[in-house]
Design a protein around this motif. Sequence first.
Motif, short mmCIF file in Angstrom:
data_model
loop_
_atom_site.label_atom_id
_atom_site.label_comp_id
_atom_site.label_asym_id
_atom_site.label_seq_id
_atom_site.Cartn_x
_atom_site.Cartn_y
_atom_site.Cartn_z
N PRO A 113 108.07 30.01 59.28
CA PRO A 113 108.35 28.59 59.42
C PRO A 113 107.24 27.73 58.79
CG PRO A 113 108.60 29.70 61.53
CD PRO A 113 108.00 30.68 60.58
N PRO A 114 107.58 26.57 58.26
CA PRO A 114 106.59 25.73 57.58
C PRO A 114 105.41 25.32 58.46
CG PRO A 114 108.79 24.89 57.19
CD PRO A 114 108.91 26.00 58.18
N GLU A 115 105.62 25.16 59.77
CA GLU A 115 104.51 24.75 60.64
C GLU A 115 103.47 25.85 60.79
OE1 GLU A 115 107.84 26.18 63.39
OE2 GLU A 115 107.73 24.79 61.72
N LEU A 116 103.85 27.10 60.57
CA LEU A 116 102.89 28.20 60.62
C LEU A 116 102.27 28.48 59.25
CD1 LEU A 116 104.68 30.77 62.95
CD2 LEU A 116 102.75 29.29 63.49
N THR A 125 105.85 34.05 48.32
CA THR A 125 106.93 34.27 47.36
C THR A 125 107.25 32.93 46.70
OG1 THR A 125 108.72 33.83 48.93
CG2 THR A 125 107.93 36.11 48.78
N GLN A 126 108.17 32.95 45.78
CA GLN A 126 108.60 31.71 45.13
C GLN A 126 109.32 30.78 46.09
OE1 GLN A 126 111.06 33.10 41.94
NE2 GLN A 126 109.32 33.50 40.59
N HIS A 127 109.86 31.33 47.15
CA HIS A 127 110.64 30.55 48.11
C HIS A 127 109.87 30.25 49.39
CE1 HIS A 127 114.02 31.26 45.48
NE2 HIS A 127 113.77 32.56 45.53
N GLY A 128 108.58 30.47 49.38
CA GLY A 128 107.75 30.24 50.56
C GLY A 128 107.13 31.53 51.04
N GLN A 129 106.58 31.51 52.23
CA GLN A 129 105.95 32.70 52.79
C GLN A 129 106.93 33.46 53.66
OE1 GLN A 129 102.52 30.91 54.72
NE2 GLN A 129 101.23 31.64 53.05
N ILE A 130 106.81 34.79 53.61
CA ILE A 130 107.67 35.64 54.43
C ILE A 130 106.81 36.57 55.28
CG2 ILE A 130 109.63 35.60 52.83
CD1 ILE A 130 108.80 38.47 52.03
#
Length: 70
Positions: A65-68, A46-51
């Motif tokens: 989470p960013p580490e994943l 998404t525009q706000h990162g992965q979900i």
Amino acid sequence: MSKFTKTDVLVAAQILDLIKQERAKALSKREWQHRIAGYGYGIRDTQHGQIVETLPHHVPVCTLPPELAA
């Protein structure tokens, strides 16, 4: 719009734990996504990162989470 309750947060935490465990077992990102699809979950950009979302209805569960995400 739904409000998060304690059970929603607990369920999201349990799903994230499952996703982290499956990431540790997988040899590649593709295999990892295939493994979590077997549990009925998928990763969407998404525009706000992965979900994390449910399959096949694409209901958002939580933010990955960013580490994943790497």
